[in-house]
Design a protein around this motif. Structure first.
Motif, PDB file in Angstrom:
ATOM      1  N   ARG A   1       0.826  -1.221   0.000  1.00 15.52           N
ATOM      2  CA  ARG A   1       0.000   0.000   0.000  1.00 15.52           C
ATOM      3  C   ARG A   1       0.854   1.262   0.000  1.00 15.52           C
ATOM      4  O   ARG A   1       1.971   1.284   0.510  1.00 15.52           O
ATOM      5  CB  ARG A   1      -0.914   0.008   1.229  1.00 15.52           C
TER       6      ARG A   1
ATOM      7  N   LYS B   1      -5.197   8.447  -0.049  1.00 13.97           N
ATOM      8  CA  LYS B   1      -5.832   7.224   0.450  1.00 13.97           C
ATOM      9  C   LYS B   1      -4.773   6.141   0.505  1.00 13.97           C
ATOM     10  O   LYS B   1      -4.004   5.969  -0.446  1.00 13.97           O
ATOM     11  CB  LYS B   1      -6.970   6.846  -0.501  1.00 13.97           C
TER      12      LYS B   1
ATOM     13  N   THR C   1      -3.674   2.775  -0.042  1.00 14.24           N
ATOM     14  CA  THR C   1      -4.255   1.709  -0.851  1.00 14.24           C
ATOM     15  C   THR C   1      -3.184   1.022  -1.687  1.00 14.24           C
ATOM     16  O   THR C   1      -2.066   1.527  -1.817  1.00 14.24           O
ATOM     17  CB  THR C   1      -5.338   2.333  -1.788  1.00 14.24           C
TER      18      THR C   1
END
Ligand code: BGC
Length: 763
Positions: free
Chosen positions: A729, A736, A738
């Protein structure tokens, strides 16, 4: 005021009767709630006030006044810059016997790498890549400091640093967020006796203070305290992770940084202190400013004392270090509606909670036990200091296996740092007594059978420049300029060298050439020592450089001239014993650099996890219209993760357990490591991953795992890393956290230049 009316003989009895003791079954919230209900506004503001008495060693131009009077009036929450059981006890007595509500004080200090027993500087500790040892260093420091009256440390410093001109790189863990986060966690756990605050009240743990929030390690031009300007994308991906890791580990306090962030100085930056720290990361402890950083906002052009103090409180700052802007102006700001009572209460509550967690309401003298005084500078601390030092050394070169030294060899021990104690503890070791430190010459003499083989000569001054020396010697002599001429020093050294089998030259930086307000625009070894090294190399004798430094230096010439180079940083109280032990092979060095060493300062900032350009130069070959320099290669002199051993290791190509990965699964990447040399030894095996395609540009390689493996000579081991989706991530353009599907490259190797990779798909 009430106390003045009480007859003297009743004084103590009355105090006992009103002590804020914790009633049975009272929760922390109930206790603090009822205590705060009794507090006046001034007493609440007093808790937000952190002071330094005038006789302490200070890092700013301002010190506190009327200390005793303020404590008696309940206007002080904590103190730092005070050392020793007796002194601290007196001050705590003032607070808990003579102030109206008798609230105990916090006693803080910069316990940065050990306490009275100095361990290697943090950059050196990080080079061990040994998390258990690093955690133990914090734990040992906590034991020693709590035995001496302290309960709060301004450590760890977790600022990512990619510009070695900045002197404070010495105090951190280097350039990498993954390693930096692991070390941040280890330090907090070590200080606080475990993750979270559960073990804070044992009397043997220190409240930790992660600093400097935020981005302090990225000042423009490497000049301390300077402006920082950075994209949010870089903050979140590269600079924030170690602070967050420390917060996740339960750090009880956070210190703001001096610099501005997006134009707002950190101490008054609401986005940083409230949105990020509290709302996004869930930080529950208190935030303290750096030394006068609240009123330094006047110089930043943000407003007068009242304005910057109100701004800071409203931003989420709880405690004001030294500037007393909170104490002197918040009452007025409350009356005029610039701050709210709720904000003052919230800050006061957080500080009282920390005191509660430390067990100070239960026993204000918990950290003031005379019977623990033998724990200071005890044999176990010194033994650990030596062990930690040896494990932090990085072998940069070892031609012809000149190291380890052989017992019978005649040694010319030369250099301005060869017979020096004052520079051994390293920067930010304000509590250590340099007289307790072991010089390298002493370390040689401490080895049976070696003393008679060692001939010593100073050879050169650390620097010949008295103006420069005066800047370094502000708090005591670190650079002493010899009464003899440089020529005489050199002649003596050459005579000693001529009579030897091997030259060991101990050279580098004085300890105060790095640390706070110690930025340099040149990272060369000072000229006086360059001349010495050059002359010694011309003798034709094997030349071993023992390099002492608080930061990466530009040592291309010296690396070339020497037969071997051992980087020992500033190694702490046991420096001399550790250096001698490693040079003679009692311990096989296994440290690895945690900051890239540049070829020249023009390459700075320099770090391995760069993003690609649209015009990469393809190695170090110059190409017109490629991203490169006309006069230097792109690669560093020595890369992140680099370090040799007296033995050698071979790696097989990595093998993956699968060539694809889904969100809830994991795969393994493994190699076989073989010790192919003549000594037992350790190797730090490093896992790097590259995200091939993503919605934003991604680094060419990122450290994602490491293991320090011990192998006997001839032995092989399979080293296995687990990779899952979480490890992949990153913060995308919307910040964000991710991962994105696609292919990834996996590298496992001995440093960040590792080339062979295998790939898998994240599905
Ligand atoms: C430094 C901090 C330190 C503080 C208290 C400041 O100058 O930046 O790191 O904790 O002084 O000594």
């Amino acid at each position: 005021m009430r106390l003045i009316l009480i007859p003297k003989f009743l004084f103590f009895i009355v105090l006992v009767a009103t002590t804020p003791c914790i009633a049975q079954k009272q929760t922390k919230a109930q206790f603090i709630g009822s205590l705060m209900a009794k507090m006046t506004l001034q007493e609440k503001l007093g808790q937000l006030n952190l002071i330094i008495p005038g006789d302490a060693s200070v890092t700013g131009t301002v010190v506190s006044t009327d200390v005793e009077g303020k404590i008696k009036r309940g206007l002080v929450g904590g103190m730092f810059g005070i050392a020793g059981l007796e002194k601290i006890k007196k001050v705590q007595e003032l607070a808990v016997r003579e102030s109206r509500l008798r609230i105990p004080m916090l006693f803080g200090s910069d316990i940065i790498h050990g306490y009275k027993t100095a361990f290697p500087i943090p950059l050196a500790l990080s080079a061990s890549w040994d998390l258990a040892m690093i955690e133990k260093s914090a734990q040992m420091a906590a034991l020693e400091a709590t035995a001496d009256g302290l309960n709060w440390t301004f450590s760890p410093m977790v600022d990512i640093a990619r510009d070695p001109r900045w002197g404070r790189v010495a105090e951190g863990a280097g350039e990498d967020p993954f390693l930096g986060s692991a070390i941040a966690k280890a330090m907090v756990v070590g200080y606080q006796g475990g993750a979270g605050n559960a073990n804070l009240s044992t009397g043997k743990s220190l409240l930790s203070c992660v600093k400097h929030f935020a981005l302090y390690g990225a000042p423009e031009g490497g000049r301390d305290y300077n402006t920082v300007d950075m994209s949010r994308h870089k903050m979140y991906n590269d600079y924030f992770p170690p602070y967050k890791a420390a917060v996740d580990a339960g750090a009880g306090s956070v210190m703001t940084s001096f610099n501005d962030v997006d134009g707002v100085p950190a101490s008054g930056n609401k986005w940083l202190l409230t949105s990020v720290l509290r709302n996004q990361w869930g930080f529950k402890g208190f935030v303290v400013s750096d030394y006068t950083s609240v009123t330094e906002m006047i110089n930043h052009g943000i407003g007068d004392t009242a304005a910057v103090s109100a701004l800071s409180l409203n931003a989420g700052l709880d405690m004001d270090m030294v500037s007393e802007g909170f104490l002197n102006t918040l009452q007025k700001s409350l009356q005029s509606g610039k701050v709210s009572m709720a904000a003052i209460d919230a800050a006061c509550k957080r500080i009282l909670e920390a005191k509660y967690d430390l067990g100070l309401f239960e026993d204000p003298f918990k950290y003031l036990k005379q019977e623990r005084s033998s724990e200071v500078l005890s044999a176990d601390k010194r033994a650990f200091a030596k062990e930690a030092a040896m494990r932090s050394f990085v072998l940069l070169k070892n031609d012809n296996q000149v190291l380890p030294l052989k017992q019978g060899q005649k040694i010319a021990l030369i250099g301005p740092l060869a017979n020096d104690r004052s520079n051994m503890p390293g920067t930010w070791s304000i509590n250590a007594d340099a007289k307790q430190a072991v010089a390298v010459l002493e370390g040689f003499h401490n080895r049976p059978g070696i003393g008679s083989k060692v001939m010593y000569a100073k050879g050169a001054n650390l620097s010949d420049d008295p103006v420069f020396a005066a800047k370094i010697n502000v708090f005591g002599e670190k650079i002493s300029i010899d009464t003899r001429t440089p020529q005489a020093l050199l002649a003596e050294a050459l005579a000693v060298a001529a009579a030897s089998d091997v030259i060991v030259a101990v050279v580098g930086e004085a300890s105060e050439m790095s640390g706070e307000a110690a930025s340099r625009s040149s990272l060369d070894i000072p000229e006086s020592q360059q001349k010495l090294i050059e002359a010694l190399s011309k003798t034709g004798k094997p030349l071993v450089l023992v390099l002492m430094n608080g930061r990466p230096l530009t040592i291309a010439k010296e690396l070339n001239a020497a037969t071997a180079v051992l980087d020992v940083w500033h190694a702490g109280t046991e420096a001399g014993n550790a250096v001698a032990s490693v040079l003679y092979g009692d311990y096989n060095p296994a440290g690895k650099l945690t900051m890239s060493f540049p070829r020249n300062v023009g390459q700075i900032p320099i770090y391995y996890s760069v993003r690609n350009t649209g015009r990469p130069n393809g190695g170090d070959v110059f190409g017109k219209y490629k991203s490169n320099y006309l006069d230097v290669e792109n690669s560093p002199l020595l890369p992140f993760g680099y370090g040799l051993s007296y033995t050698s290791f071979s790696y097989t190509k990595p093998v993956l357990s699968a060539n694809s990965l889904t969100a809830n699964a994991s795969l393994t990447a493994s190699i076989t490591l073989t010790n192919t040399g003549n000594y037992d030894g350790e190797e730090v095996v490093q896992l790097y991953i590259k995200d091939d395609v993503a919605s934003i540009t991604r680094p060419l390689k990122e450290l994602k795992g490491f293991q320090k493996v011990f192998l006997k000579k001839g032995e092989s081991k399979t080293v296995i890393f687990t990779i899952d989706e979480k490890l992949l991530r990153f913060y995308n353009a919307d910040l964000k956290h991710t991962s994105e599907k696609g292919s990834f490259q996996v590298y496992i190797g001995t440093n960040a230049l590792v080339e062979n990779s295998v790939s898998f798909q994240l599905k």
